[in-house]
Motif scaffolding. Structure first.
Motif, PDB file in Angstrom:
ATOM      1  N   TYR A 154       0.798  -1.240  -0.132  1.00 23.03           N
ATOM      2  CA  TYR A 154       0.187   0.011  -0.092  1.00 23.03           C
ATOM      3  C   TYR A 154       0.968   1.555   0.110  1.00 23.03           C
ATOM      4  O   TYR A 154       1.996   1.323   0.586  1.00 23.03           O
ATOM      5  N   ILE A 179       0.544   4.985   1.407  1.00 25.03           N
ATOM      6  CA  ILE A 179      -0.237   5.549   2.439  1.00 25.03           C
ATOM      7  C   ILE A 179      -0.273   7.187   2.266  1.00 25.03           C
ATOM      8  O   ILE A 179       0.756   7.699   2.304  1.00 25.03           O
ATOM      9  N   TYR A 233      -3.256   9.233   7.208  1.00 24.29           N
ATOM     10  CA  TYR A 233      -3.546   8.227   8.333  1.00 24.29           C
ATOM     11  C   TYR A 233      -4.276   9.077   9.473  1.00 24.29           C
ATOM     12  O   TYR A 233      -3.921   9.918  10.023  1.00 24.29           O
ATOM     13  N   THR A 272       3.825   0.447   2.656  1.00 25.28           N
ATOM     14  CA  THR A 272       4.028  -0.439   3.587  1.00 25.28           C
ATOM     15  C   THR A 272       3.453  -1.883   3.334  1.00 25.28           C
ATOM     16  O   THR A 272       2.818  -1.812   2.224  1.00 25.28           O
ATOM     17  N   ARG A 279      -5.607  -5.157   9.134  1.00 22.49           N
ATOM     18  CA  ARG A 279      -4.832  -3.678   8.816  1.00 22.49           C
ATOM     19  C   ARG A 279      -5.280  -3.437   7.441  1.00 22.49           C
ATOM     20  O   ARG A 279      -5.104  -2.265   7.171  1.00 22.49           O
ATOM     21  N   LEU A 330      -6.488   0.085   6.397  1.00 20.21           N
ATOM     22  CA  LEU A 330      -5.648   1.064   5.584  1.00 20.21           C
ATOM     23  C   LEU A 330      -6.724   1.445   4.369  1.00 20.21           C
ATOM     24  O   LEU A 330      -6.772   2.685   3.683  1.00 20.21           O
ATOM     25  N   ALA A 362      -5.954   4.458   1.770  1.00 21.89           N
ATOM     26  CA  ALA A 362      -4.507   3.911   1.108  1.00 21.89           C
ATOM     27  C   ALA A 362      -4.692   3.480  -0.193  1.00 21.89           C
ATOM     28  O   ALA A 362      -5.623   2.635  -0.512  1.00 21.89           O
TER      29      ALA A 362
END
Length: 264
Positions: A116, A118, A121, A235, A242, A246, A251
């Motif tokens: 991903y 990002i 966040y 990431t 998770r 995201l 993301a």
């Protein structure tokens, strides 16, 4: 397949940049260290007619990373090359690892995940102090990471400690931690960082403290610090929860990857 030389560097970086989501670690490591690092070795394969690079392999410590544009025709000789140059971990694009695993399944276990980027966040705030780790913390961080079953086959404690130290000392990575009850209970880091690109990894919370929300807090702290610096953040994600988080935060799914880990 030949070992890369100094005159190959520009072509290698161009090839990797064109396929960045599939080889982020390799691109950053070679961009930072060039081809001259005691813990790295790089091989390339070029097209016979055009001379264009079509495969790059990089051995870093006891792992091998692969970037290639022609999976179908290369799988057999890649498997032969890897079996004659054994390592504990092999990673690359999901479709490539799926093909390689067919001929290497007796020695390696395979897992698959997502890459991903990002762009934002959510800020999670906690009451615990978040610290920047120092060289004195590397052994304890390595022990914490290797205490988790998901990482035990990927690393040896001393080797991971050495990698963490090297990244800190060269500016290739930063580590942030939360301490509780006199010990490190949460950790995340940039495992590769150079110019405007950063890769976050090593997110781990001590098994006895996983209901405290430390994972969200510490990842939020690091990612938002990197965003304020104008970094392009990537990431690697295996856990569905998770990935869902995201996705919910917008993301961008850039690629899918695979990793083969040698059985003990």
């Amino acid at each position: 397949m030949i070992q890369a030389k100094k005159h190959d560097l520009a072509d290698i970086l161009y090839f990797l940049k064109e396929n960045l989501a599939d080889c982020i670690y390799m691109y950053i490591d070679i961009k930072k260290y060039s081809l001259f690092n005691d813990n790295m070795k790089v091989w390339i394969n070029r097209e016979n007619n055009t001379g264009k690079i079509k495969t790059v392999l990089m051995k870093y410590y006891d792992s091998m990373q692969i970037a290639t544009t022609e999976e179908q025709e290369q799988t057999k000789w890649l498997a032969d090359f890897l079996q004659s140059n054994p390592v504990s971990m092999i990673s690359g694009r999901e479709s490539l690892i799926q093909k390689l695993s067919l001929s290497m399944a007796k020695d390696y276990d395979s897992i698959y995940g997502m890459v991903y980027r990002i762009n934002e966040y959510r800020i999670f705030e906690g009451t615990e102090k978040i610290e920047t780790a120092t060289l004195d913390d590397c052994e304890e961080i390595a022990c914490l990471i290797c205490s988790d079953e998901a990482f035990q086959n990927n690393y040896k404690i001393k080797e991971l400690e050495h990698q963490l130290r090297e990244r800190m000392e060269t500016g290739m990575g930063r580590n942030v931690i939360i301490r509780k009850d006199g010990k490190i209970v949460a950790h995340i880091a940039t495992y590769a960082e150079y110019e405007n690109i950063a890769v976050t990894s090593g997110l781990i919370v001590d098994a006895h403290y996983r209901k405290e929300g430390y994972g969200f807090v510490i990842e939020s702290y690091l990612v938002n610090a990197l965003l304020r610096e104008g970094k392009e953040i990537y990431t690697f994600v295996i856990e569905p929860k998770r990935a869902a988080l995201l996705n919910a935060m917008g993301a961008e799914l850039c690629s899918k990857y695979g990793k083969m880990t040698k059985r003990n």
